[in-house]
Motif scaffolding. Structure first.
Motif, PDB file in Angstrom:
ATOM      1  N   VAL A 281       0.830  -1.199   0.000  1.00 33.53           N
ATOM      2  CA  VAL A 281       0.000   0.000   0.000  1.00 33.53           C
ATOM      3  C   VAL A 281       0.867   1.252   0.000  1.00 33.53           C
ATOM      4  O   VAL A 281       0.706   2.152  -0.843  1.00 33.53           O
ATOM      5  N   VAL A 282       1.812   1.334   0.925  1.00 33.99           N
ATOM      6  CA  VAL A 282       2.625   2.541   1.081  1.00 33.99           C
ATOM      7  C   VAL A 282       3.486   2.798  -0.156  1.00 33.99           C
ATOM      8  O   VAL A 282       3.667   3.945  -0.575  1.00 33.99           O
ATOM      9  N   GLU A 283       4.005   1.746  -0.762  1.00 36.15           N
ATOM     10  CA  GLU A 283       4.934   1.897  -1.877  1.00 36.15           C
ATOM     11  C   GLU A 283       4.237   1.998  -3.230  1.00 36.15           C
ATOM     12  O   GLU A 283       4.875   2.278  -4.243  1.00 36.15           O
ATOM     13  N   SER A 284       2.932   1.817  -3.274  1.00 35.30           N
ATOM     14  CA  SER A 284       2.203   1.763  -4.541  1.00 35.30           C
ATOM     15  C   SER A 284       2.206   3.104  -5.274  1.00 35.30           C
ATOM     16  O   SER A 284       2.122   4.175  -4.669  1.00 35.30           O
ATOM     17  N   THR A 285       2.266   3.023  -6.609  1.00 36.85           N
ATOM     18  CA  THR A 285       2.089   4.202  -7.465  1.00 36.85           C
ATOM     19  C   THR A 285       0.840   4.047  -8.344  1.00 36.85           C
ATOM     20  O   THR A 285       0.742   4.643  -9.418  1.00 36.85           O
ATOM     21  N   LEU A 286      -0.127   3.258  -7.889  1.00 35.05           N
ATOM     22  CA  LEU A 286      -1.304   2.962  -8.707  1.00 35.05           C
ATOM     23  C   LEU A 286      -2.050   4.226  -9.116  1.00 35.05           C
ATOM     24  O   LEU A 286      -2.585   4.306 -10.235  1.00 35.05           O
ATOM     25  N   ILE A 287      -2.091   5.232  -8.245  1.00 34.51           N
ATOM     26  CA  ILE A 287      -2.842   6.455  -8.550  1.00 34.51           C
ATOM     27  C   ILE A 287      -2.275   7.145  -9.791  1.00 34.51           C
ATOM     28  O   ILE A 287      -3.026   7.588 -10.671  1.00 34.51           O
ATOM     29  N   THR A 288      -0.962   7.252  -9.879  1.00 37.02           N
ATOM     30  CA  THR A 288      -0.384   7.858 -11.084  1.00 37.02           C
ATOM     31  C   THR A 288      -0.282   6.853 -12.231  1.00 37.02           C
ATOM     32  O   THR A 288      -0.321   7.245 -13.398  1.00 37.02           O
ATOM     33  N   ASP A 289      -0.172   5.560 -11.922  1.00 31.16           N
ATOM     34  CA  ASP A 289      -0.113   4.546 -12.987  1.00 31.16           C
ATOM     35  C   ASP A 289      -1.297   4.673 -13.938  1.00 31.16           C
ATOM     36  O   ASP A 289      -1.140   4.596 -15.164  1.00 31.16           O
ATOM     37  N   VAL A 290      -2.503   4.825 -13.385  1.00 30.68           N
ATOM     38  CA  VAL A 290      -3.708   4.838 -14.220  1.00 30.68           C
ATOM     39  C   VAL A 290      -4.057   6.232 -14.739  1.00 30.68           C
ATOM     40  O   VAL A 290      -5.041   6.389 -15.469  1.00 30.68           O
ATOM     41  N   SER A 291      -3.264   7.226 -14.371  1.00 28.66           N
ATOM     42  CA  SER A 291      -3.542   8.593 -14.810  1.00 28.66           C
ATOM     43  C   SER A 291      -2.884   8.883 -16.152  1.00 28.66           C
ATOM     44  O   SER A 291      -1.956   8.190 -16.571  1.00 28.66           O
ATOM     45  N   GLU A 292      -3.380   9.925 -16.819  1.00 22.87           N
ATOM     46  CA  GLU A 292      -2.874  10.267 -18.149  1.00 22.87           C
ATOM     47  C   GLU A 292      -1.390  10.630 -18.081  1.00 22.87           C
ATOM     48  O   GLU A 292      -0.933  11.259 -17.126  1.00 22.87           O
ATOM     49  N   PRO A 293      -0.618  10.242 -19.105  1.00 27.70           N
ATOM     50  CA  PRO A 293       0.802  10.603 -19.141  1.00 27.70           C
ATOM     51  C   PRO A 293       1.015  12.109 -19.177  1.00 27.70           C
ATOM     52  O   PRO A 293       0.094  12.892 -19.419  1.00 27.70           O
TER      53      PRO A 293
ATOM     54  N   PRO B 257      -5.130  14.490  -3.784  1.00 23.08           N
ATOM     55  CA  PRO B 257      -4.531  14.146  -5.085  1.00 23.08           C
ATOM     56  C   PRO B 257      -5.229  12.974  -5.757  1.00 23.08           C
ATOM     57  O   PRO B 257      -5.565  11.979  -5.123  1.00 23.08           O
ATOM     58  N   ARG B 258      -5.411  13.125  -7.070  1.00 21.84           N
ATOM     59  CA  ARG B 258      -6.054  12.078  -7.859  1.00 21.84           C
ATOM     60  C   ARG B 258      -5.307  11.847  -9.169  1.00 21.84           C
ATOM     61  O   ARG B 258      -5.899  11.599 -10.200  1.00 21.84           O
ATOM     62  N   GLY B 259      -3.977  11.939  -9.126  1.00 24.17           N
ATOM     63  CA  GLY B 259      -3.154  11.562 -10.261  1.00 24.17           C
ATOM     64  C   GLY B 259      -2.669  12.692 -11.141  1.00 24.17           C
ATOM     65  O   GLY B 259      -1.917  12.462 -12.095  1.00 24.17           O
ATOM     66  N   TRP B 260      -3.055  13.938 -10.873  1.00 22.95           N
ATOM     67  CA  TRP B 260      -2.651  15.054 -11.730  1.00 22.95           C
ATOM     68  C   TRP B 260      -1.142  15.259 -11.763  1.00 22.95           C
ATOM     69  O   TRP B 260      -0.621  15.831 -12.721  1.00 22.95           O
ATOM     70  N   ALA B 261      -0.428  14.824 -10.739  1.00 22.07           N
ATOM     71  CA  ALA B 261       1.017  15.067 -10.694  1.00 22.07           C
ATOM     72  C   ALA B 261       1.749  14.338 -11.820  1.00 22.07           C
ATOM     73  O   ALA B 261       2.863  14.727 -12.179  1.00 22.07           O
ATOM     74  N   ARG B 262       1.160  13.291 -12.356  1.00 23.49           N
ATOM     75  CA  ARG B 262       1.762  12.642 -13.535  1.00 23.49           C
ATOM     76  C   ARG B 262       1.425  13.418 -14.804  1.00 23.49           C
ATOM     77  O   ARG B 262       2.293  13.663 -15.644  1.00 23.49           O
ATOM     78  N   THR B 263       0.182  13.815 -14.936  1.00 25.06           N
ATOM     79  CA  THR B 263      -0.286  14.481 -16.150  1.00 25.06           C
ATOM     80  C   THR B 263       0.262  15.895 -16.262  1.00 25.06           C
ATOM     81  O   THR B 263       0.645  16.346 -17.348  1.00 25.06           O
ATOM     82  N   TYR B 264       0.292  16.586 -15.137  1.00 24.04           N
ATOM     83  CA  TYR B 264       0.813  17.960 -15.066  1.00 24.04           C
ATOM     84  C   TYR B 264       1.886  17.998 -13.974  1.00 24.04           C
ATOM     85  O   TYR B 264       1.597  18.335 -12.816  1.00 24.04           O
ATOM     86  N   PRO B 265       3.118  17.647 -14.312  1.00 24.14           N
ATOM     87  CA  PRO B 265       4.152  17.507 -13.271  1.00 24.14           C
ATOM     88  C   PRO B 265       4.558  18.818 -12.619  1.00 24.14           C
ATOM     89  O   PRO B 265       5.361  18.797 -11.673  1.00 24.14           O
ATOM     90  N   ASN B 266       3.998  19.943 -13.073  1.00 23.30           N
ATOM     91  CA  ASN B 266       4.221  21.198 -12.348  1.00 23.30           C
ATOM     92  C   ASN B 266       3.357  21.292 -11.099  1.00 23.30           C
ATOM     93  O   ASN B 266       3.508  22.234 -10.317  1.00 23.30           O
TER      94      ASN B 266
END
Length: 647
Positions: free
Chosen positions: A280-292, A445-454
Motif C-alpha cells: 500500500v505505502v509503496e504503490s504508485t497505482l494512482i499515477t499509474d492509471v492517470s494520463e501521461p 490528489p487524484r493523479g494530476w502530478a503525472r499528467t501535469y508535473p508542475n
C-alpha cells in the motif's frame, strides 16, 4: 430424520448461493497471479437483464481469499439507467498494460504501469451501450465506466451504484468527509461514525481497510479525474459494511449534481490498492492509471525545500521585514525557495512585493507567492486574479517578468465538476509560463502530478498549521502522524508543512526527533518547513545539517515497519544514500526495529539522530551496518529518529 431434512435444505441453499453469481462470471488476473477480479451478473428469472457485480480475491499463503465480496457496479444518467438493467454481451481478451514512466516528484522516480486489462461490453434494457473496463495490477485493481456512443447534446451523469462491500469484521481507518480533507483517520471496527458531524456517514478518500484477521489491506481512492468528472466520496448509511460511491453534492453557487458532458465519456478510475502494508505505502497505482505527462518541456520543474512564514504568526506576508527574515533563513539552510503567503498585495514596513522578490533573487532564493482561488472564502487577498483564462494570462506574464517560480492557490469551493475544471486550467496555464503549483484548501490528489508535473504538492491534510487554530493536534499529532503514511500520503504529495520545534499558538507534544523525522516520513515535492527562523538556527549541528541536505524527491521508497496510529519506519533513496525516518505514535516509550534487508551488498555507515534524554534533545550515533542486520532504536513517547545510510 429431522437432521437429514435440515442437511438437505442447507445443500439446496448452498447450491443457490454458489450459482447466483456464476452466470457470465469472468476473471482478470494480475501479472504476478496474486490478485483476481471476477465480474459477474445476477440475472432475473424473466429476462437476461440484471445487476453486474465484481469481487476481488487475493492469494495469501498459496490460497485465494475473498477480500471484496460481490459488489454492485453501475452508473446513472438523467436520461438512462445503467444499474440493475444491464446485460453483459461480450468481453475483450486479456490485454497487457505495460508503460514505464518518470515522475519528477513523488515516492519513486521510475514507475511501472503494469497490469492486465479487460473490457466488458454491456447494454441496458434500452439497448444503450456501456463499457466497464477493469485493470488488475500486482498491487491493486482499477475500473471505470465508458459511454461509447456519440452525442452533441449534453447528458447529466448523476450517480453510481458502485459499492464496495467488506466483511463485517473488517478494521478501517476513514476520514469524515469534508471538501478540504482536513481531518483525522480514526480507527473503527464497526463502520459507524463517532463524529456527530458525520450523521450522513460520508467518508473521504483515501479509505483504508484491513480485511478480517488477515494481513491484507485495501486502500480505496480514485484517479485520473478530468474536467469531465467531479470527485466522489463514500457513504455507508444503509449498511455499515457497504460503501457506496456518491458524487460531490451541489453547493450554493453551483447547483449541478454530478457531471454534464457530451459523449463519448469515461468516469475516473476507481482504485483499490491491495496487499500488505508495504504494498500500500509503496504503490504508485494512482499515477499509474492517470494520463501521461502533457507538459512538453519539464527541465524547469524543480522540487525543493521552502521556508514558510505563515505558521509562526498565524498570518500572511504583509510585513516586509518578516519576509526578509525567512529569505535569510532559506539562505542559511540552503533551501532553494521562499513562499510569500497571503496579503502580499498589501505589504508594508519597508517594501512591497517587488522589493521583496528582488531581495530574494539577490540572495539566490527563488520566490513563490500565494493566491486565493476566488471561489470560496474570499477574505484573504489577492482573491480574484486567476478566475478566467484572461486573468491568468495577465497574472502569469507578470509573475514571469518579476521572477516568480511558483504559486500556492488556496480556498477552493469543493469537489464539483467546475472545481475540477478550474484546477486543471490553472495547471495547464501555469505550465505555459513555467510556473509550479501548490494546491491548498483543495481536493485530495487524484493523479494530476503525472499528467501535469508542475503540480508539486497538495494540502488536503490536517497539518501543522492546525497548531494555530486549536489544541486538538497537541494531543493527537503523534498518532495522526503515524497514520498519514498509510492513508493520505499514499495517494500523492502532502503539504503538511512539517518540522516545527518551537510552538505556534498551541503546544507541541511530539519530540524534536519526531519532528525532524517528518522531513523523511512525509513526502512532498515542495516541503514547506514551517518553523520560525530561531527554531532552526538554534538546532544542534547534526540535525541542522540534516535539514540542510535532506531531499524532497526520491528515487525509491520502502516501508520497513509500521502500523496505523502506532509506528512507522520509512526508507527513501536518493542517489547512493538512503534516508530513514521513524515515528513513535504511542504515549509510551517504544523500540522501533530497523531491518536492513533493503540494502545491497557490502558494508554501510549509518548516521543516526534520535531522541536524547528528553523530548527537546537529540542523541547521535554512527554505526556500521550491512544487509540482514537488525537495529533497535528506543524512542521516547511521541518520539522518533532519522538516519542516513551510505557506503
Amino acid at each position: 430424520m429431522k437432521v437429514r431434512s435440515m442437511k438437505y435444505i442447507y445443500l439446496i441453499f448452498g447450491l443457490v448461493i454458489s450459482t447466483t453469481f456464476t452466470i457470465n462470471a469472468q476473471e482478470i488476473v494480475s501479472p504476478n497471479k496474486n490478485i483476481k477480479a471476477i465480474v459477474s451478473k445476477k440475472e432475473s428469472d424473466k429476462n437476461s437483464f440484471g445487476q453486474v457485480y465484481f469481487k476481488i480475491l487475493y492469494k495469501n499463503k498459496s490460497k485465494y481469499i475473498e477480500i471484496i465480496p460481490n459488489s454492485p457496479l453501475g452508473i446513472l444518467r438523467d436520461d438512462q439507467q445503467f444499474t440493475d438493467n444491464l446485460k453483459l454481451i461480450s468481453e475483450s481478451k486479456s490485454k497487457e498494460v505495460n508503460q514505464k514512466y518518470e515522475m519528477i516528484s513523488g515516492k519513486r522516480k521510475w514507475c511501472d504501469n503494469l497490469g492486465t486489462e479487460k473490457v466488458f461490453k454491456c447494454i441496458n434494457s434500452n439497448n444503450e451501450p456501456l463499457n466497464i473496463v477493469f485493470r488488475v495490477y500486482n498491487d491493486g485493481v482499477a475500473f471505470r465506466y465508458e459511454f461509447t456512443n456519440k452525442s452533441n447534446s449534453l447528458v447529466n451523469v448523476i450517480d453510481e451504484s458502485t459499492t464496495y462491500v467488506f466483511p463485517s469484521t473488517t478494521n478501517r481507518w476513514l476520514q469524515t468527509y469534508t471538501d478540504s480533507y482536513e481531518g483525522f483517520y480514526p480507527f473503527s471496527d464497526t463502520g459507524k461514525s463517532n463524529d456527530n458531524k458525520n450523521n450522513k456517514q460520508e467518508w473521504g478518500f483515501p479509505a483504508l481497510f484491513k480485511i478480517n484477521n488477515n494481513p491484507i489491506w485495501v486502500l480505496i481512492s480514485e484517479a485520473n479525474i478530468s474536467g469531465n468528472n467531479c470527485a466522489s466520496k463514500l457513504n455507508n448509511s444503509k449498511n455499515p459494511n457497504q460503501y457506496k460511491v456518491r458524487y460531490a453534492s451541489p453547493r450554493d453557487t453551483f447547483k449541478q449534481t454530478g457531471v454534464k458532458t457530451t459523449l463519448p465519456w469515461n468516469s475516473q478510475w476507481h482504485t483499490l490498492i491491495i496487499g500488505g502494508l508495504s504494498d500500500v505505502v509503496e504503490s504508485t497505482l494512482i499515477t499509474d492509471v492517470s494520463e501521461p505527462n502533457k507538459v512538453e518541456e519539464i527541465n524547469w520543474i524543480k522540487p525543493g525545500a521552502v521556508s514558510w512564514i505563515y505558521w509562526a504568526y498565524n498570518h500572511g506576508s504583509k510585513d516586509y521585514q518578516k519576509v526578509v527574515e525567512y529569505i535569510d533563513l532559506a539562505v542559511e539552510m540552503k533551501w532553494p525557495y521562499v513562499l510569500i503567503d497571503w496579503e502580499w498585495d498589501v505589504m508594508s514596513n519597508g517594501g512591497n512585493i517587488i522589493d521583496v522578490v528582488n531581495y530574494a533573487k539577490s540572495k539566490g532564493i527563488k520566490p513563490m507567492i500565494w493566491y486565493n482561488s476566488g471561489t470560496s472564502w474570499l477574505e484573504p487577498t489577492p482573491n480574484d486574479r486567476l478566475l478566467t483564462p484572461e486573468k491568468r494570462a495577465k497574472e502569469f506574464a507578470w509573475l514571469n517578468k518579476m521572477g516568480i517560480y511558483g504559486i500556492k492557490v488556496d480556498f477552493f469551493a469543493g469537489d464539483q465538476q467546475d472545481m475540477m475544471k478550474y484546477c486543471i486550467a490553472i495547471l495547464k496555464d501555469a505550465a505555459k509560463y513555467k510556473i509550479m503549483v501548490n494546491f491548498h484548501g483543495a481536493t485530495v490528489p487524484r493523479g494530476w502530478a503525472r499528467t501535469y508535473p508542475n503540480l508539486m504538492t497538495t494540502e488536503a491534510v490536517y497539518g501543522a498549521e492546525w497548531y494555530n487554530n486549536n489544541t486538538v493536534l497537541t494531543d493527537k499529532a503523534a498518532a495522526h502522524n503515524t497514520t498519514l503514511p498509510f492513508t493520505r500520503n499514499v495517494v500523492g504529495s502532502m503539504d503538511y508543512t512539517p518540522v516545527t520545534f518551537t510552538n505556534s499558538q498551541h503546544l507541541h507534544s511530539t519530540s524534536y526527533a519526531h519532528e525532524l523525522a517528518l522531513s523523511v516520513v512525509f513526502e512532498s515535492g515542495f516541503q514547506h518547513f514551517a518553523d520560525r527562523p530561531e527554531g532552526y538556527k538554534s538546532l544542534p549541528s547534526e540535525p541542522k545539517e540534516f535539514l540542510k541536505n535532506v531531499p524532497v524527491s526520491w528515487d525509491e521508497t520502502k516501508l520497513l515497519d509500521g502500523y496505523p496510529g502506532e509506528k512507522v519506519i520509512i526508507a527513501r533513496k536518493k542517489g547512493n544514500q538512503w534516508y530513514l525516518g521513524g515515528l513513535n505514535g504511542n504515549e509510551e516509550i517504544q523500540t522501533l526495529k530497523i531491518n536492513f534487508d533493503f540494502l545491497g551488498t557490502g558494508n554501510f555507515k549509518l548516521k543516526l539522530i534520535k531522541d536524547g534524554e528528553n523530548d527537546k534533545s537529540f542523541a547521535v550515533e554512527v554505526i556500521k551496518v550491512k544487509k540482514g542486520d537488525l537495529l533497535n532504536v528506543e524512542c521516547l513517547p511521541r518520539g522518533g529518529f532519522v538516519a542516513v545510510v551510505e557506503k
